[in-house]
Each structure stands twice: as structure tokens, then as C-alpha cells.
Design a protein around this motif. Structure first.
Motif, PDB file in Angstrom:
ATOM      1  N   ASN A   1      39.705  20.594  44.780  1.00 36.02           N
ATOM      2  CA  ASN A   1      40.423  20.187  43.579  1.00 36.02           C
ATOM      3  C   ASN A   1      39.507  19.892  42.399  1.00 36.02           C
ATOM      4  OD1 ASN A   1      42.945  20.380  44.832  1.00 36.02           O
ATOM      5  ND2 ASN A   1      42.727  18.335  45.707  1.00 36.02           N
ATOM      6  N   ASP A   2      38.236  20.235  42.502  1.00 33.20           N
ATOM      7  CA  ASP A   2      37.304  19.996  41.404  1.00 33.20           C
ATOM      8  C   ASP A   2      37.632  20.899  40.223  1.00 33.20           C
ATOM      9  OD1 ASP A   2      36.039  18.183  42.989  1.00 33.20           O
ATOM     10  OD2 ASP A   2      34.298  19.448  43.415  1.00 33.20           O
ATOM     11  N   GLU A   3      37.399  20.375  39.033  1.00 32.85           N
ATOM     12  CA  GLU A   3      37.608  21.159  37.817  1.00 32.85           C
ATOM     13  C   GLU A   3      36.527  22.227  37.706  1.00 32.85           C
ATOM     14  OE1 GLU A   3      39.979  20.998  35.373  1.00 32.85           O
ATOM     15  OE2 GLU A   3      41.048  19.615  36.678  1.00 32.85           O
ATOM     16  N   ARG A   4      36.921  23.396  37.299  1.00 30.00           N
ATOM     17  CA  ARG A   4      35.990  24.506  37.094  1.00 30.00           C
ATOM     18  C   ARG A   4      36.041  24.928  35.634  1.00 30.00           C
ATOM     19  NH1 ARG A   4      38.279  27.648  42.223  1.00 30.00           N
ATOM     20  NH2 ARG A   4      37.339  26.329  43.806  1.00 30.00           N
ATOM     21  N   GLU A   5      34.931  25.489  35.173  1.00 22.31           N
ATOM     22  CA  GLU A   5      34.933  26.019  33.806  1.00 22.31           C
ATOM     23  C   GLU A   5      35.889  27.202  33.733  1.00 22.31           C
ATOM     24  OE1 GLU A   5      31.507  26.677  31.294  1.00 22.31           O
ATOM     25  OE2 GLU A   5      30.313  25.647  32.808  1.00 22.31           O
ATOM     26  N   PRO A   6      36.571  27.361  32.603  1.00 19.33           N
ATOM     27  CA  PRO A   6      37.469  28.509  32.476  1.00 19.33           C
ATOM     28  C   PRO A   6      36.678  29.823  32.500  1.00 19.33           C
ATOM     29  CG  PRO A   6      37.311  27.310  30.405  1.00 19.33           C
ATOM     30  CD  PRO A   6      36.558  26.516  31.429  1.00 19.33           C
ATOM     31  N   LEU A   7      37.290  30.835  33.048  1.00 24.39           N
ATOM     32  CA  LEU A   7      36.650  32.150  33.136  1.00 24.39           C
ATOM     33  C   LEU A   7      36.737  32.856  31.789  1.00 24.39           C
ATOM     34  CD1 LEU A   7      38.053  33.325  36.577  1.00 24.39           C
ATOM     35  CD2 LEU A   7      35.856  32.263  36.105  1.00 24.39           C
ATOM     36  N   ILE A   8      35.766  33.712  31.550  1.00 25.27           N
ATOM     37  CA  ILE A   8      35.715  34.518  30.331  1.00 25.27           C
ATOM     38  C   ILE A   8      36.168  35.926  30.684  1.00 25.27           C
ATOM     39  CG2 ILE A   8      34.198  35.523  28.593  1.00 25.27           C
ATOM     40  CD1 ILE A   8      32.307  33.173  29.096  1.00 25.27           C
ATOM     41  N   GLU A   9      37.091  36.476  29.901  1.00 23.22           N
ATOM     42  CA  GLU A   9      37.462  37.881  30.072  1.00 23.22           C
ATOM     43  C   GLU A   9      36.639  38.705  29.102  1.00 23.22           C
ATOM     44  OE1 GLU A   9      41.549  38.941  30.079  1.00 23.22           O
ATOM     45  OE2 GLU A   9      41.900  37.940  31.984  1.00 23.22           O
ATOM     46  N   LEU A  10      36.033  39.765  29.624  1.00 23.13           N
ATOM     47  CA  LEU A  10      35.129  40.588  28.831  1.00 23.13           C
ATOM     48  C   LEU A  10      35.395  42.052  29.156  1.00 23.13           C
ATOM     49  CD1 LEU A  10      32.433  40.842  27.123  1.00 23.13           C
ATOM     50  CD2 LEU A  10      31.277  40.813  29.315  1.00 23.13           C
TER      51      LEU A  10
END
Length: 74
Positions: free
Chosen positions: A17-26
Motif C-alpha cells: 500500500n505504499d505510495e508510488r510516483e506516478p508513471l510517465i507516458e512517453l
């Protein structure tokens, strides 16, 4: 889903349940991919969203590969 393991449940589910950085779409070389940012301009490939079929066999586009991209300037 059933998970059979001899490990304690706390270890198996640790960090779930840890917060993760949002993913980048490229989009690069005709492939739309999701990256986990590591440093400015560098990301780790999480998955290919849409790409030509031969990209899926190319080791350059396998999950976990490091992708260098130019970050947009404001």
C-alpha cells in the motif's frame, strides 16, 4: 487468488500500500510506453502500451530497460 507460502503474511504483503510516483507516458520510436521516473530525463520501462509488433521482441524495449528522454521545458 490463493497464495501458498511459508513466509509470514506481513513479509509477503510488505509495501503493497505504499505510495508510488506516478508513471510517465512517453512516445518514442513509434512506441507508447510507461516509465517510472528515476532521475531527470531517465526512466525505467514499466510496460509498452502500444507499439509495432517487432518492438516487443527488441531487448531495448523490455520491461526494466532504462530509457533516456528529454524532459519538456516550461
Amino acid at each position: 487468488m490463493t497464495l501458498y507460502t511459508s513466509m509470514p503474511l506481513e513479509l509477503v504483503l510488505a509495501g503493497m500500500n505504499d505510495e508510488r510516483e506516478p508513471l510517465i507516458e512517453l512516445e518514442q520510436d513509434g512506441a507508447l510506453m510507461q516509465l517510472a521516473p528515476l532521475a531527470p530525463g531517465i526512466g525505467k520501462l514499466v510496460r509498452l502500451v502500444h507499439a509495432p509488433l517487432d518492438h516487443y521482441l527488441n531487448p531495448r524495449f523490455q520491461p526494466g530497460a532504462y530509457i533516456v528522454y528529454s524532459s519538456p521545458t516550461d
